[in-house]
Scaffold this motif. Structure first.
Motif, mmCIF file in Angstrom:
data_model
loop_
_atom_site.group_PDB
_atom_site.id
_atom_site.type_symbol
_atom_site.label_atom_id
_atom_site.label_comp_id
_atom_site.label_asym_id
_atom_site.label_seq_id
_atom_site.Cartn_x
_atom_site.Cartn_y
_atom_site.Cartn_z
ATOM 1 N N GLU A 123 -2.843 7.231 11.079
ATOM 2 C CA GLU A 123 -3.767 6.192 11.349
ATOM 3 C C GLU A 123 -4.739 5.956 10.218
ATOM 4 N N VAL A 124 -5.447 6.931 9.816
ATOM 5 C CA VAL A 124 -6.304 6.738 8.424
ATOM 6 C C VAL A 124 -5.381 6.474 7.304
ATOM 7 N N ARG A 125 -4.499 6.769 7.052
ATOM 8 C CA ARG A 125 -3.693 6.293 5.910
ATOM 9 C C ARG A 125 -3.066 5.115 5.877
ATOM 10 N N THR A 126 -2.662 4.565 7.124
ATOM 11 C CA THR A 126 -2.315 2.984 7.276
ATOM 12 C C THR A 126 -3.316 2.410 7.091
ATOM 13 N N GLU A 127 -4.620 2.570 7.514
ATOM 14 C CA GLU A 127 -5.742 1.774 6.976
ATOM 15 C C GLU A 127 -6.015 1.826 5.586
ATOM 16 N N ASN A 128 -5.799 2.783 4.800
ATOM 17 C CA ASN A 128 -6.250 2.988 3.513
ATOM 18 C C ASN A 128 -5.087 2.238 2.783
ATOM 19 N N ALA A 129 -3.831 2.125 3.382
ATOM 20 C CA ALA A 129 -2.900 1.449 2.426
ATOM 21 C C ALA A 129 -3.059 -0.174 2.682
ATOM 22 N N MET A 130 -3.726 -0.497 3.798
ATOM 23 C CA MET A 130 -3.889 -2.091 4.127
ATOM 24 C C MET A 130 -4.885 -2.322 3.219
ATOM 25 N N TYR A 150 -16.424 -4.087 -0.149
ATOM 26 C CA TYR A 150 -16.071 -3.774 1.279
ATOM 27 C C TYR A 150 -14.565 -3.101 1.382
ATOM 28 N N PHE A 151 -13.647 -3.602 0.602
ATOM 29 C CA PHE A 151 -12.244 -2.866 0.510
ATOM 30 C C PHE A 151 -12.312 -1.620 -0.062
ATOM 31 N N ARG A 152 -13.023 -1.679 -1.229
ATOM 32 C CA ARG A 152 -13.151 -0.161 -1.696
ATOM 33 C C ARG A 152 -13.650 0.839 -1.032
ATOM 34 N N ALA A 153 -14.815 0.503 -0.342
ATOM 35 C CA ALA A 153 -15.369 1.384 0.692
ATOM 36 C C ALA A 153 -14.496 1.937 1.662
ATOM 37 N N ILE A 154 -13.745 0.992 2.238
ATOM 38 C CA ILE A 154 -12.623 1.488 3.222
ATOM 39 C C ILE A 154 -11.648 2.029 2.752
ATOM 40 N N LYS A 155 -11.238 1.805 1.398
ATOM 41 C CA LYS A 155 -10.074 2.617 0.751
ATOM 42 C C LYS A 155 -10.392 3.807 0.370
ATOM 43 N N LEU A 160 -6.717 -5.429 -1.619
ATOM 44 C CA LEU A 160 -7.590 -5.215 -3.244
ATOM 45 C C LEU A 160 -6.344 -5.686 -3.966
ATOM 46 N N ASP A 161 -5.189 -5.244 -3.948
ATOM 47 C CA ASP A 161 -4.039 -5.661 -4.947
ATOM 48 C C ASP A 161 -3.824 -7.406 -4.694
ATOM 49 N N ALA A 162 -3.875 -7.804 -3.628
ATOM 50 C CA ALA A 162 -3.605 -9.114 -3.229
ATOM 51 C C ALA A 162 -4.956 -10.003 -3.857
ATOM 52 N N PHE A 163 -5.872 -9.562 -3.696
ATOM 53 C CA PHE A 163 -7.422 -10.250 -4.202
ATOM 54 C C PHE A 163 -7.077 -10.337 -5.687
ATOM 55 N N LYS A 172 -23.345 -17.012 8.692
ATOM 56 C CA LYS A 172 -24.181 -16.038 7.861
ATOM 57 C C LYS A 172 -23.291 -14.463 7.799
ATOM 58 N N ARG A 173 -22.327 -14.402 8.488
ATOM 59 C CA ARG A 173 -21.561 -13.189 8.534
ATOM 60 C C ARG A 173 -20.166 -13.614 7.824
ATOM 61 N N ALA A 174 -20.167 -14.667 7.037
ATOM 62 C CA ALA A 174 -18.982 -14.951 6.143
ATOM 63 C C ALA A 174 -18.703 -13.849 5.197
ATOM 64 N N PHE A 175 -17.180 -13.712 4.938
ATOM 65 C CA PHE A 175 -16.894 -12.787 3.961
ATOM 66 C C PHE A 175 -16.664 -13.662 2.781
ATOM 67 N N THR A 176 -17.359 -13.155 1.754
ATOM 68 C CA THR A 176 -17.262 -13.966 0.589
ATOM 69 C C THR A 176 -16.462 -13.216 -0.678
ATOM 70 N N PRO A 177 -16.090 -14.001 -1.771
ATOM 71 C CA PRO A 177 -15.435 -13.390 -2.709
ATOM 72 C C PRO A 177 -16.248 -12.042 -3.111
#
Length: 168
Positions: free
Chosen positions: A141-148, A118-123, A153-156, A107-112
């Protein structure tokens, strides 16, 4: 190889959704891999992400242990370490089909479909938070998370090109 606390049925459902070219190990209590690798989060009872590349002689060619479940290594250092081993390419493995196991999505699976929002919100949240940070260490730290998040998103985008929606 990928490992998680999830049972094989959940791992198989993830594998069929994401088409990953790896095999899975179920390690529900962390005793088989997570704890010996120092990658067990006792508070959450889950793996901390760890990437480990092992050379043919058994030595570690690369190791990065994440600080928490959101922290992921960038691809480039991992690929550089593996390429430095100068090993021959392997054929892509056949589809993973463990005998007697039927896929059962979590039920908590990360789907396409949930990946991009999800990652746009983080970005975008980390972009805003970086501007609020007064301490340069926190800002880093926050910029590192943003880069991740941007990297994911690019890899997706590449993943989606290889896996049209009917395969998702």
């Amino acid at each position: 190889m990928l490992a998680s606390v999830d049972p094989p049925e959940v791992q198989l459902a993830f594998d069929r959704t994401w088409h990953v070219p790896y095999r899975w190990v179920s390690d529900p209590d962390g005793s088989r891999l997570a704890k010996p690798l120092g990658a067990w989060d006792s508070d959450a009872s889950i793996f901390r992400p760890v990437v480990l590349a092992v050379a043919p002689d058994g030595s570690e060619a690369f190791r990065e242990l994440s600080r928490d479940f959101t922290d992921r290594p960038d691809d480039e250092p991992v690929l550089a370490a593996v390429e430095a081993l100068e090993l021959p390419a392997l054929a892509e493995p056949a589809a993973w089909a463990p005998e007697g196991i039927e896929p059962r999505p979590s039920k908590r699976a990360f789907t396409p479909a949930s990946f991009i929002p999800y990652f746009r919100a983080i970005k975008f949240n980390t972009m805003a938070l970086a501007e609020r940070m007064r301490d340069e260490g926190d800002r880093h730290e926050v910029r590192t998370e943003n880069a991740m998040a941007s990297s994911f998103l690019d890899a997706f985008d590449g993943w989606r090109a290889e896996h049209p929606p009917e395969q998702q």
